[in-house]
Design a protein around this motif. Structure first.
Motif, PDB file in Angstrom:
ATOM      1  N   GLN A   1       0.941  -1.124   0.060  1.00 19.57           N
ATOM      2  CA  GLN A   1       0.052   0.094  -0.089  1.00 19.57           C
ATOM      3  C   GLN A   1       0.870   1.335  -0.104  1.00 19.57           C
ATOM      4  O   GLN A   1       1.811   1.125   0.533  1.00 19.57           O
ATOM      5  CB  GLN A   1      -0.793  -0.032   1.392  1.00 19.57           C
ATOM      6  CG  GLN A   1      -1.863  -1.130   1.365  1.00 19.57           C
ATOM      7  CD  GLN A   1      -2.801  -1.166   0.276  1.00 19.57           C
ATOM      8  OE1 GLN A   1      -3.516  -0.168  -0.131  1.00 19.57           O
ATOM      9  NE2 GLN A   1      -2.894  -2.382  -0.536  1.00 19.57           N
ATOM     10  N   PRO A   2       0.541   2.228  -0.710  1.00 19.76           N
ATOM     11  CA  PRO A   2       1.050   3.475  -0.730  1.00 19.76           C
ATOM     12  C   PRO A   2       1.285   4.136   0.892  1.00 19.76           C
ATOM     13  O   PRO A   2       0.596   3.935   1.527  1.00 19.76           O
ATOM     14  CB  PRO A   2       0.333   4.279  -1.229  1.00 19.76           C
ATOM     15  CG  PRO A   2      -0.542   3.661  -2.175  1.00 19.76           C
ATOM     16  CD  PRO A   2      -0.790   2.634  -1.339  1.00 19.76           C
ATOM     17  N   GLN A   3       2.510   4.567   1.222  1.00 18.00           N
ATOM     18  CA  GLN A   3       2.845   5.085   2.417  1.00 18.00           C
ATOM     19  C   GLN A   3       2.111   6.324   2.924  1.00 18.00           C
ATOM     20  O   GLN A   3       1.773   6.483   3.934  1.00 18.00           O
ATOM     21  CB  GLN A   3       4.263   5.175   2.904  1.00 18.00           C
ATOM     22  CG  GLN A   3       4.972   3.837   2.550  1.00 18.00           C
ATOM     23  CD  GLN A   3       4.448   2.804   3.598  1.00 18.00           C
ATOM     24  OE1 GLN A   3       4.488   3.069   4.954  1.00 18.00           O
ATOM     25  NE2 GLN A   3       4.568   1.532   3.232  1.00 18.00           N
ATOM     26  N   LYS A   4       1.934   7.195   1.813  1.00 19.64           N
ATOM     27  CA  LYS A   4       1.582   8.401   1.990  1.00 19.64           C
ATOM     28  C   LYS A   4       0.174   8.563   1.844  1.00 19.64           C
ATOM     29  O   LYS A   4      -0.416   8.142   0.844  1.00 19.64           O
ATOM     30  CB  LYS A   4       2.149   9.571   1.182  1.00 19.64           C
ATOM     31  CG  LYS A   4       3.621   9.773   1.514  1.00 19.64           C
ATOM     32  CD  LYS A   4       4.354  10.794   0.420  1.00 19.64           C
ATOM     33  CE  LYS A   4       5.189  11.857   0.910  1.00 19.64           C
ATOM     34  NZ  LYS A   4       5.378  12.946   0.168  1.00 19.64           N
ATOM     35  N   PHE A   5      -0.376   9.507   2.808  1.00 21.02           N
ATOM     36  CA  PHE A   5      -2.119   9.482   2.379  1.00 21.02           C
ATOM     37  C   PHE A   5      -2.617  10.075   0.901  1.00 21.02           C
ATOM     38  O   PHE A   5      -3.218   9.428   0.533  1.00 21.02           O
ATOM     39  CB  PHE A   5      -2.687  10.417   3.570  1.00 21.02           C
ATOM     40  CG  PHE A   5      -4.129  10.882   3.285  1.00 21.02           C
ATOM     41  CD1 PHE A   5      -5.259  10.003   4.072  1.00 21.02           C
ATOM     42  CD2 PHE A   5      -4.458  11.898   2.845  1.00 21.02           C
ATOM     43  CE1 PHE A   5      -6.281  10.306   3.894  1.00 21.02           C
ATOM     44  CE2 PHE A   5      -5.950  12.121   2.497  1.00 21.02           C
ATOM     45  CZ  PHE A   5      -6.857  11.293   2.965  1.00 21.02           C
ATOM     46  N   GLU A   6      -1.536  11.127   0.717  1.00 19.26           N
ATOM     47  CA  GLU A   6      -1.659  11.538  -0.862  1.00 19.26           C
ATOM     48  C   GLU A   6      -1.799  10.607  -1.832  1.00 19.26           C
ATOM     49  O   GLU A   6      -2.396  10.369  -2.985  1.00 19.26           O
ATOM     50  CB  GLU A   6      -0.798  12.869  -0.987  1.00 19.26           C
ATOM     51  CG  GLU A   6      -1.131  13.992  -0.197  1.00 19.26           C
ATOM     52  CD  GLU A   6      -0.781  13.702   1.267  1.00 19.26           C
ATOM     53  OE1 GLU A   6       0.215  12.766   1.701  1.00 19.26           O
ATOM     54  OE2 GLU A   6      -0.984  14.767   2.061  1.00 19.26           O
ATOM     55  N   ASP A   7      -0.604   9.640  -1.797  1.00 25.64           N
ATOM     56  CA  ASP A   7      -0.336   8.640  -2.708  1.00 25.64           C
ATOM     57  C   ASP A   7      -1.579   7.545  -2.620  1.00 25.64           C
ATOM     58  O   ASP A   7      -2.096   6.948  -3.670  1.00 25.64           O
ATOM     59  CB  ASP A   7       0.720   7.748  -2.391  1.00 25.64           C
ATOM     60  CG  ASP A   7       2.074   8.758  -2.597  1.00 25.64           C
ATOM     61  OD1 ASP A   7       1.910   9.837  -3.248  1.00 25.64           O
ATOM     62  OD2 ASP A   7       3.248   8.487  -1.911  1.00 25.64           O
ATOM     63  N   ALA A   8      -2.203   7.299  -1.486  1.00 26.35           N
ATOM     64  CA  ALA A   8      -3.189   6.249  -1.223  1.00 26.35           C
ATOM     65  C   ALA A   8      -4.567   6.830  -1.828  1.00 26.35           C
ATOM     66  O   ALA A   8      -5.106   6.126  -2.691  1.00 26.35           O
ATOM     67  CB  ALA A   8      -3.556   6.100  -0.074  1.00 26.35           C
TER      68      ALA A   8
END
Length: 84
Positions: free
Chosen positions: A10-17
């Motif tokens: 899963q993407p680590q950053k909120f924005e990436d998710a």
């Protein structure tokens, strides 16, 4: 070989998710995915939603700690939405 769309991490950053969730929605709305691909995207999206929700909850707790009164009691107020 790993398919970009069937990522297990899963993407680590909120924005990436959030960006990945938007991509998943676009792919699903396009209607060009097979049933198996749709299910995989749905499962990935569900994991991302849970991850984003947990991150938002964590941020909310951190903000509430930052606005505690000197006596230690929380001084939490609802955030006002900008209506402009």
């Amino acid at each position: 070989m790993t398919d970009e769309h069937t990522r297990t991490e899963q993407p680590q950053k909120f924005e990436d998710a959030l960006a990945r969730l938007e991509t998943i929605v676009e792919e699903m709305e396009a209607g060009a995915l097979s049933l198996d691909e749709m299910i995989a995207r749905f499962e990935e999206g569900s994991r991302l939603v849970k991850s984003c929700s947990a991150k938002l909850d964590e941020v909310e707790r951190r903000i509430e700690k930052l606005v505690q009164r000197e006596d230690g009691t929380p001084d939490a107020e609802a955030f006002e939405e900008d209506t402009e």
